[in-house]
Design an enzyme around this catalytic site. Structure first.
Site, PDB file in Angstrom:
ATOM      1  N   ASP A 422       0.859  -1.149   0.016  1.00  0.00           N
ATOM      2  CA  ASP A 422       0.107  -0.161  -0.040  1.00  0.00           C
ATOM      3  C   ASP A 422       0.874   1.306   0.011  1.00  0.00           C
ATOM      4  O   ASP A 422       2.068   1.282   0.200  1.00  0.00           O
ATOM      5  CB  ASP A 422      -0.820   0.074   1.192  1.00  0.00           C
ATOM      6  CG  ASP A 422      -2.064   0.925   1.125  1.00  0.00           C
ATOM      7  OD1 ASP A 422      -2.262   1.463  -0.066  1.00  0.00           O
ATOM      8  OD2 ASP A 422      -2.983   0.612   2.079  1.00  0.00           O
ATOM      9  N   ASP A 514      -7.528   4.433  -3.791  1.00  0.00           N
ATOM     10  CA  ASP A 514      -8.657   4.887  -2.622  1.00  0.00           C
ATOM     11  C   ASP A 514      -9.620   5.875  -3.325  1.00  0.00           C
ATOM     12  O   ASP A 514      -9.684   6.869  -3.161  1.00  0.00           O
ATOM     13  CB  ASP A 514      -7.945   5.512  -1.580  1.00  0.00           C
ATOM     14  CG  ASP A 514      -6.809   4.734  -0.913  1.00  0.00           C
ATOM     15  OD1 ASP A 514      -6.964   3.402  -1.071  1.00  0.00           O
ATOM     16  OD2 ASP A 514      -6.144   5.031  -0.074  1.00  0.00           O
TER      17      ASP A 514
END
Ligand SMILES: *[C@@H]1O[C@H](CO)[C@@H](O)[C@H](O)[C@H]1NC(C)=O
Ligand SMILES: *[C@@H]1O[C@H](CO)[C@@H](O)[C@H](O)[C@H]1NC(C)=O
Ligand SMILES: *[C@@H]1O[C@H](CO)[C@@H](O)[C@H](O)[C@H]1NC(C)=O
Ligand SMILES: *[C@@H]1O[C@H](CO)[C@@H](O)[C@H](O)[C@H]1NC(C)=O
Ligand SMILES: *[C@@H]1O[C@H](CO)[C@@H](O)[C@H](O)[C@H]1NC(C)=O
Ligand SMILES: *[C@@H]1O[C@H](CO)[C@@H](O)[C@H](O)[C@H]1NC(C)=O
Ligand SMILES: *[C@@H]1O[C@H](CO)[C@@H](O)[C@H](O)[C@H]1NC(C)=O
Ligand SMILES: *[C@@H]1O[C@H](CO)[C@@H](O)[C@H](O)[C@H]1NC(C)=O
Ligand SMILES: *[C@@H]1O[C@H](CO)[C@@H](O)[C@H](O)[C@H]1NC(C)=O
Ligand SMILES: *[C@@H]1O[C@H](CO)[C@@H](O)[C@H](O)[C@H]1NC(C)=O
Length: 745
Positions: A422, A514
């Site tokens: 991430d 996101d």
């Protein structure tokens, strides 16, 4: 030193196994030169035949390259040049531009000419040789009379690294597909300007296909820009020591061959592990061991098949520990065994590149020089939730080994073998400056990305390498731990928020970042996935349901509202027809009975649960089909998600027109493999949905079958089908039995 090592590992990946499908027709015209070197004042240009029907160009002012620069293309390419010798910097023809030079490779020609029609040979032009022997211009260096040079260099900094701007001709009707991912709802990138700077949800990558029948790779680790103008396509490299690109041609409209050629340059995907083809369960976030074990128990109780559960961030005690916080996860090995025994599922855990000063690993990383620094003193690369952080420098092979050794000790050896890379964007943590959420008003200050220094170079010079280097770290770890060769079937899988040219060569999926939980964002992801596919990244996925609430929409991401439940069901059903089916996100709710709000298949209300379950089951029913798509992608680079132009540009004139216009038919409908046409519902309250069924040119007057009714339809028309919440508009070509058995190629 480090640059040399990076270049070496980037190139020294074993070749894909030769496949009979790839056998080259015997009429291939072998190149009549190994390359030419044009001396042009202080500038040198080296042009080499490369792979089948391609040319690689490198250009530099003054100082020659070492030949060990970072490269995302294989030398030699995986196909073409049967002797398999690397080309390095070889050439057999040297000249000073006084005369034109032409060389041919297969059906592609590169020819030099003078500026503005003057004699001489300074300017490159690329042509395709047609069957009748005529030549079609693909593109040439763009040089209107007395304009800025098409190869333009300038020096901004104190060193010898330069900025470069390279311009190529184009026509207003040319279309470009690929360029990584942007959130722009476009499949055709003509007319756009794309910064080569990574951010969360933006993975700009200079690989594209042209509808004129060629592919292009700007083989540069530098940040910069791509501009797709009416008459000129321009690439800017902010900081470079050499300019490097490859162009490869095919018959126009033969996109499968073009992908085969491009992936022979940039990499072929291995095949993914079976568990990853199932359903992947994730949310922000399962907080502790008990919660994950209970989750597995619930999947067993509900009898829901599941391939993998994901443990998100903040599961560590400090950023950069690269291990689970023992206070919350007392016995990792017992947990992973229990989850496996209950469900058969694997676990995946998140790692961030950020290392806080109080991390267990900080001192050792700092002492060894494994943390990225900045050009302005000891500066940190970002701050997050109360800690200043420095990012691990994955461009340094020793840092990659340290990262992997830590992950292996803390996760892998205890049964958590899949990693979520991430915040992998590089520079900082991949977001515009958010002031730690400390104020509603002080955010998105337009700071530049920090002036980061990596072992491989600067943020400007090699920033685009950084996410790729993370994927490489995990890949090297997997290959070392399983003693398997690069390119062979994957036992494990990583998930990355970013990537770059050739990221498909890793056992690593990329997700769209996101994104917000609203309808429009759902619609936007489809074009993003289609661009990812055209860039060569077949292993793509999204957060089903979106990642985070849109603050301007009251119900967004709130599982207790009917509006969001509906959006979630539509979104989840779409992911059945993506390379990977994965849910994730931050949720709100009226009643919280876990550490965070729920995001399981049964969390969306009694009437929706069976719908969600039915799609998870459908996903498993399609396993043979999906496995066949991945196998073909591995062998030839044949795309899994297929924008309509791939299969129907020739058989249906509407498709070419609509693709050029980014009409919603072409940005929101696509083929999932050769047999399934998917048109996800991207609006609320829908009971019927219009779908355009392309003319296939196949035999049979009604080639399309609606999955839910078996009604058949002719191609070349828009049809309205019933599409209540339980039905995603889905059509198949051929029989359903062929699809389900995977017997489709
Ligand atoms: C360029 O090369 C040609 C052919 O080798 C040679 O005759 C000519 O003198 C060269 N020009 C210059 C300016 O050096
Ligand atoms: C290579 O082939 C092209 C086209 O067939 C021809 O024009 C050219 O002169 C040849 N070049 C060399 C170096 O032999
Ligand atoms: C920041 O860290 C604290 C303490 O670890 C944690 O309780 C909090 O949830 C974190 N904040 C965010 C926004 O993640
Ligand atoms: C993998 O093994 C090679 C050879 O031993 C080593 O050089 C490399 O650092 C290892 N990579 C990782 C990420 O551990
Ligand atoms: C096209 O798709 C976008 C994204 O889903 C959506 O916002 C827009 O309303 C659609 N336009 C039409 C005409 O359907
Ligand atoms: C979510 O929706 C429920 C039901 O409308 C409401 O009670 C709750 O306050 C909402 N939560 C948030 C954070 O908006
Ligand atoms: C684990 O999380 C759950 C909430 O999901 C909580 O009820 C429980 O107390 C936590 N257990 C531990 C040991 O922290
Ligand atoms: C959907 O339908 C419901 C009930 O019929 C209505 O209240 C709502 O406004 C509609 N939503 C949209 C976005 O049209
Ligand atoms: C049908 O298929 C046959 C065999 O592939 C082919 O010869 C024929 O031209 C096709 N007919 C049509 C109308 O496409
Ligand atoms: C459609 O055909 C398949 C077999 O190809 C069958 O399994 C399915 O039940 C049929 N659906 C309907 C609605 O008739």
């Amino acid at each position: 030193m480090f640059r040399w090592l990076v270049a070496l590992t980037a190139c020294a990946v074993p070749l894909a196994q030769a496949n009979p499908v790839l056998a080259r027709q015997s009429d291939y015209v072998k190149p009549n030169s190994t390359g030419f070197r044009l001396q042009h004042g202080f500038e040198t240009v080296l042009v080499q035949p490369f792979g089948y029907d391609g040319f690689r160009v490198r250009a530099w002012p003054f100082r020659p390259p070492t030949g060990q620069e970072i490269s995302f293309v294989y030398d030699p390419p995986l196909e073409g040049f049967e002797d398999g010798e690397a080309h390095h910097l070889t050439y057999d023809t040297a000249f000073n531009g006084s005369q034109p030079v032409t060389i041919r490779n297969g059906n592609t020609i590169v020819r030099t000419s003078g500026w503005g029609g003057n004699p001489g040979g300074y300017r490159l032009a690329f042509y395709r040789v047609e069957d009748d022997g005529s030549e079609t211009l693909l593109t040439n260096e763009y040089a209107p009379l007395k304009s800025v040079n098409p190869r333009y260099y300038y020096w901004n900094g104190p060193g010898s690294e330069f900025s470069a701007e390279f311009s190529f001709s184009t026509t207003p009707d040319e279309q470009f597909y690929g360029t990584g991912t942007q959130q722009d709802h476009m499949v055709n990138k003509k007319g756009t300007v794309i910064d080569l700077i990574n951010f969360n949800t933006h993975i700009p990558t200079p690989v594209y296909m042209s509808n004129k029948g060629y592919g292009f790779v700007w083989n540069m680790a530098s940040q910069g820009r791509m501009e797709f103008g009416q008459l000129r396509t321009k690439f800017t490299a902010a900081s470079a020591t050499v300019v490097d690109y490859v162009i490869v041609a095919t018959t126009p409209g033969d996109y499968d061959t073009l992908q085969q050629r491009l992936s022979a340059l940039t990499g072929r995907a291995p095949t993914p592990p079976d568990f990853s083809l199932g359903y992947i369960q994730s949310k922000l976030r399962y907080e502790n061991q008990t919660e994950v074990e209970l989750l597995a128990q619930r999947f067993k109780d509900h009898n829901v098949p599941v391939g993998m559960f994901v443990i998100d961030y903040q599961s560590w005690a400090h950023q950069g520990d690269w291990g689970l916080d023992p206070r919350l996860w007392p016995d990792v090995a017992a947990m992973s065994k229990k989850v496996k025994d209950l469900t058969g599922a694997e676990l995946m855990a998140s790692l961030w590149p950020s290392v806080a000063d109080n991390s267990l690993n900080y001192a050792e990383l700092q002492a060894n020089g494994y943390l990225s620094a900045t050009r302005d003193g000891p500066g940190t690369t970002d701050s997050w939730n109360g800690s200043y952080i420095r990012n691990v420098d994955s461009t340094n092979p020793a840092a990659r080994a340290y990262l992997w050794a830590t992950l292996k000790r803390n996760y892998y050896d205890k049964g958590i073998k899949n990693f979520w890379i991430d915040q992998a964007d590089g520079g900082a943590l991949g977001e515009a400056y958010e002031n730690n959420g400390q104020s509603t008003y002080i955010q998105s200050i337009p700071y530049a990305l920090p002036n980061v220094l990596y072992a491989a170079g600067t943020q400007l010079g090699v920033g685009k390498l950084y996410p790729w280097a993370h994927q490489q770290a995990i890949e090297e770890g997997y290959r070392n731990a399983t003693n398997t060769k690069w390119g062979s079937a994957c036992d494990h899988i990583s998930l990355s928020r970013s990537g770059y040219i050739g990221s498909q060569r890793f056992c690593s999926m990329i997700w769209s970042g996101d994104i917000t939980s609203v309808w429009e964002t759902l619609g936007f992801q489809i074009a993003s996935g289609l661009s990812a596919a055209a860039t060569g990244w077949g292993w793509w996925t999204v957060d089903a349901g979106g990642f985070q609430p849109d603050p301007t929409v009251s119900w967004s991401a709130n599982i207790s509202t009917p509006e969001y439940k509906e959006l979630y069901v539509r979104w989840l059903q779409w992911t059945t027809f993506l390379p990977f089916m994965r849910t994730h996100g931050q949720r709100n709710c009226a009643h919280q009975d876990a550490f965070t709000c729920n995001n399981e298949p049964w969390s969306y209300g009694e009437s929706n649960t069976p719908i969600i379950m039915s799609y998870i089951h459908l996903r498993y029913q399609l396993t043979s089909y999906i496995r066949a798509l991945f196998a073909r992608f591995h062998d030839t680079g044949r795309m899994i998600m297929r924008p309509l132009y791939m299969d129907f540009e020739k058989s249906d004139p509407n498709i070419a027109t609509w693709t050029s216009q980014n009409n919603n038919v072409t940005t929101q409908q696509y083929m999932f493999g050769p047999s399934l046409l998917v048109s996800p519902v991207t609006l609320p309250n829908v009971t019927e949905w219009e779908v355009y069924l392309p003319a296939t040119g196949h035999n049979g007057s009604k080639p399309w079958t609606y999955w839910w009714t078996n009604e058949t339809y002719a191609g070349g028309q828009t049809v309205k089908v019933s599409a209540g919440l339980e039905h995603i508009p889905l059509f198949h070509l051929g029989s359903r039995e062929e699809v389900v058995s995977g017997d489709v190629f």
